[in-house]
Design a protein around this motif. Structure first.
Motif, short mmCIF file in Angstrom:
data_model
loop_
_atom_site.label_atom_id
_atom_site.label_comp_id
_atom_site.label_asym_id
_atom_site.label_seq_id
_atom_site.Cartn_x
_atom_site.Cartn_y
_atom_site.Cartn_z
N SER A 169 0.87 -1.08 -0.10
CA SER A 169 -0.02 -0.06 -0.26
C SER A 169 0.75 1.19 0.20
O SER A 169 0.33 2.37 -0.16
CB SER A 169 -0.92 -0.11 1.19
OG SER A 169 -0.04 0.03 2.32
N TYR A 170 2.21 0.98 0.17
CA TYR A 170 3.23 2.11 0.00
C TYR A 170 2.68 3.23 1.25
O TYR A 170 2.73 4.53 0.99
CB TYR A 170 3.31 2.99 -1.31
CG TYR A 170 3.78 1.96 -2.27
CD1 TYR A 170 5.38 1.62 -2.22
CD2 TYR A 170 3.12 1.25 -3.13
CE1 TYR A 170 5.88 0.64 -2.97
CE2 TYR A 170 3.56 0.36 -4.04
CZ TYR A 170 4.99 0.15 -3.86
OH TYR A 170 5.25 -1.05 -4.87
N LEU A 171 2.38 2.74 2.42
CA LEU A 171 1.72 4.04 3.44
C LEU A 171 2.71 4.77 4.04
O LEU A 171 3.86 4.47 4.09
CB LEU A 171 1.05 2.92 4.46
CG LEU A 171 2.04 2.25 5.48
CD1 LEU A 171 1.31 2.03 6.62
CD2 LEU A 171 2.77 1.14 4.74
N GLY A 172 2.22 6.03 4.00
CA GLY A 172 2.97 7.09 4.74
C GLY A 172 4.08 7.63 3.63
O GLY A 172 4.80 8.36 3.93
N GLU A 173 3.74 7.25 2.33
CA GLU A 173 4.80 7.90 1.18
C GLU A 173 4.58 9.46 1.21
O GLU A 173 5.77 9.90 1.02
CB GLU A 173 4.47 7.22 -0.07
CG GLU A 173 5.45 7.53 -1.12
CD GLU A 173 5.22 6.84 -2.59
OE1 GLU A 173 6.03 7.08 -3.26
OE2 GLU A 173 4.12 6.45 -2.72
N TYR A 174 3.69 9.98 1.38
CA TYR A 174 3.62 11.21 1.42
C TYR A 174 3.11 12.10 2.71
O TYR A 174 3.91 13.15 2.87
CB TYR A 174 2.23 11.79 0.35
CG TYR A 174 2.57 11.08 -1.03
CD1 TYR A 174 3.56 11.15 -1.62
CD2 TYR A 174 1.42 10.59 -1.47
CE1 TYR A 174 3.93 10.46 -3.00
CE2 TYR A 174 1.28 10.08 -3.03
CZ TYR A 174 2.62 10.16 -3.71
OH TYR A 174 2.74 9.69 -4.77
N MET A 175 2.41 11.50 3.60
CA MET A 175 2.06 12.05 4.72
C MET A 175 2.03 10.87 5.77
O MET A 175 1.62 9.91 5.64
CB MET A 175 1.02 12.95 4.70
CG MET A 175 -0.33 12.11 4.43
SD MET A 175 -1.76 13.23 4.51
CE MET A 175 -1.98 13.52 6.50
N SER A 176 2.16 11.34 7.20
CA SER A 176 1.84 10.59 8.19
C SER A 176 2.05 11.41 9.52
O SER A 176 2.95 12.00 9.81
CB SER A 176 2.82 9.44 8.57
OG SER A 176 4.26 9.61 8.66
N ILE A 177 0.97 11.46 10.22
CA ILE A 177 0.75 12.34 11.37
C ILE A 177 0.21 11.57 12.55
O ILE A 177 -0.90 11.02 12.27
CB ILE A 177 -0.09 13.71 11.00
CG1 ILE A 177 0.68 14.61 10.17
CG2 ILE A 177 -0.51 14.52 12.36
CD1 ILE A 177 0.04 15.73 9.64
N LEU A 178 0.62 11.81 13.71
CA LEU A 178 0.10 11.24 14.85
C LEU A 178 -0.88 12.36 15.62
O LEU A 178 -0.49 13.31 15.92
CB LEU A 178 1.18 10.71 16.03
CG LEU A 178 0.83 10.12 17.10
CD1 LEU A 178 0.18 8.84 16.86
CD2 LEU A 178 2.13 9.67 17.97
N VAL A 179 -2.05 11.76 15.86
CA VAL A 179 -3.14 12.40 16.47
C VAL A 179 -3.68 11.53 17.58
O VAL A 179 -4.46 10.52 17.64
CB VAL A 179 -4.24 12.87 15.68
CG1 VAL A 179 -5.31 13.64 16.34
CG2 VAL A 179 -3.81 13.71 14.47
N GLY A 180 -3.15 11.93 18.96
CA GLY A 180 -3.46 10.98 19.98
C GLY A 180 -2.96 9.66 19.91
O GLY A 180 -1.80 9.62 19.70
N ASP A 181 -3.74 8.65 20.00
CA ASP A 181 -3.06 7.25 19.60
C ASP A 181 -3.46 6.84 18.27
O ASP A 181 -3.14 5.65 17.95
CB ASP A 181 -3.86 6.36 20.63
CG ASP A 181 -3.41 6.45 22.02
OD1 ASP A 181 -2.51 6.91 22.37
OD2 ASP A 181 -4.52 6.39 22.82
#
Length: 468
Positions: free
Chosen positions: A280-292
């Motif tokens: 799925s190539y997850l997080g290739e462009y963005m990844s942000i932690l919001v709480g858990d």
């Protein structure tokens, strides 16, 4: 010195320093704030790219050091390393004789010196090209030399000692070939232990750890038994004691994995694109932690690349929104966060595409799961490409570069409290290309945003905007 522009009564914009008279390209290698002073690389057209400073309190600028004397550049920060330890900046630079090595500048007494020569002679060790992280008083960084290739090194800033942490790689031939490439995808500190990606030779790029308290190093997991697991190639986050990261096991492609540092277990969290060999190539462009919850872009192979989420507390994974509802072909990818992503309160703001070309700013409220297009800055089917170079939050307002219909790439703003969007300044009004603000650097100092821009007269120099 320079011009001033005021737009919509929303504060002043001005050129803070004309370093070269013809474009100094400030911050093209690095920029860092120490107190009220910005330190950055710049080219005055006489000494090449060297270390400069701008004091935002008294509006003075000066060359800090000419590390490579003459017209040649030392290119401070070239290999990507810039770390502040107390009052001292540690960075890479080339003095013209010893190659690109680790240097330091003490901002309190204005002294500058070469810290160490990892690759003896004129070879480039390129410190920090893959990793650089501060643990206590010690900087751990990747560096290259003829004997070991690219491995992890350390420098104790309190006693000025430098040493090779470990030689994990194989195949060095005396010319710097080989090495483990530590931190090329991932580096994260958990307590006293540094977790990082590295190539141990026989197992490929996998997850490793180094305990800085007892100097032990070990492979954490062999995720792909057939090759490179490439942990963290696209994303990684620490949630509690657990590291979440992208990785491939050689069968399912790049998907979401986790390692619990408390019980030393490693597992695949989700197979979003459940087709053999296709990740799925997850997080290739963005990844942000919001709480858990981690929000990231991913492709399930059906609805295209959209915004997804994983809740670490209840272990659920879901597609958060489907902005581009078309399916099939290449135009169903929303590509959220391709240019920028930023969290404001509970709301994610990010660039996204709806249709074949129309990339504009979008938002997703994590509390009520609503999604909307923030503004159509470049109306029709032409993209504004928001946040391609800069995005900074000041209070409730996001400042970012974007391409307007007639202004070219200039400084824009969106007030998240009242949903208004406006052109902040047209710095190069005669150009449909625009000033391209923040192409090299942007940072907030107090209530003022500093960034590089080209006004078409002085070329690319240091500018500032102070919101009203």
């Amino acid at each position: 010195n320079g011009s001033t522009t005021t737009t919509n009564g929303n504060g002043s914009t001005w050129m803070t320093a004309d370093i070269s008279g013809g474009g100094s390209s400030p911050g093209s290698q690095f920029s860092i704030l120490v107190g009220d002073t910005i330190y950055f690389d710049a080219d005055d057209w006489f000494d090449g790219h060297e270390l400069w400073a701008y004091d935002s309190s008294n509006h003075t600028s000066w060359q800090v050091a000419d590390i490579n004397p003459g017209s040649q550049s030392s290119n401070p920060g070239y290999s990507g390393m810039t770390i502040l330890v107390g009052d001292t900046i540690y960075f890479s630079a080339n003095d013209g004789s010893t190659g690109n090595e680790l240097w330091a500048h003490d901002t309190s007494n204005h002294s500058t010196w070469r810290v160490t020569d990892v690759w003896n002679g004129s070879g480039n060790s390129n410190p920090g090209k893959f990793m650089s992280i501060l643990v206590g008083d010690t900087i751990y960084f990747s560096a290259h030399n003829a004997t070991f290739g690219i491995e992890m090194w350390a420098h104790d800033t309190s006693n000025h000692s430098t040493w090779l942490v470990d030689d994990l790689g194989t195949g060095n031939n005396g010319n710097g070939a080989g090495g483990s490439n530590p931190g090329i995808w991932l580096e994260i500190l958990v307590g006293d232990t540094l977790y990082f990606s590295a190539n141990g030779g026989s197992t490929g790029h996998e997850l490793w750890a180094h305990d800085t308290s007892n100097q032990s190093t070990w492979r954490v997991a062999d995720i792909s038994s057939s090759g490179d697991g490439n942990p963290g190639r696209y994303m990684h986050h620490l949630v509690g004691d657990t590291i979440y990261f992208s990785a491939t096991d050689g069968t399912t492609g790049d998907e979401l994995w986790a390692h619990d540092t408390s019980n030393h277990s490693t597992w695949q969290v989700a197979d979003i694109r459940a087709q053999t060999g296709a990740g799925s190539y997850l997080g290739e462009y963005m990844s942000i932690l919001v709480g858990d919850t981690i929000y990231f872009d991913a492709s399930d192979g059906i609805t295209g690349t959209e915004l997804w989420a994983h809740n670490a507390s209840n272990h659920s994974t879901w597609r958060a929104t489907d902005i581009n509802t078309a399916s099939g072909g290449g135009n169903d990818n929303t590509d959220p966060g391709y240019y920028f992503s930023i969290l404001v309160g509970d709301t994610l703001y990010f660039s996204a595409r709806q249709g074949s070309q129309d990339t504009e700013p979008w938002a997703y409220d994590t509390s009520n799961h609503s999604t909307w297009r923030v503004a159509d800055i470049n109306s029709g089917y032409t993209s504004s490409i928001p946040g391609q170079f800069m995005s900074i939050l000041v209070g409730d307002t996001i400042y970012f570069d974007a391409i307007g219909g007639t202004s070219g790439n200039e400084l824009w703003a969106h007030d998240t409290s009242n949903y208004s969007t406006w052109l902040v300044a047209d710095i190069w009004p005669q150009s449909n290309v625009g000033s391209v603000p923040g192409q090299h650097m942007s940072m907030l100092v107090g209530d003022t945003i500093y960034f590089d821009a080209d006004d078409g007269v002085n070329s690319r120099e240091l500018w500032a905007h102070q919101p009203a």
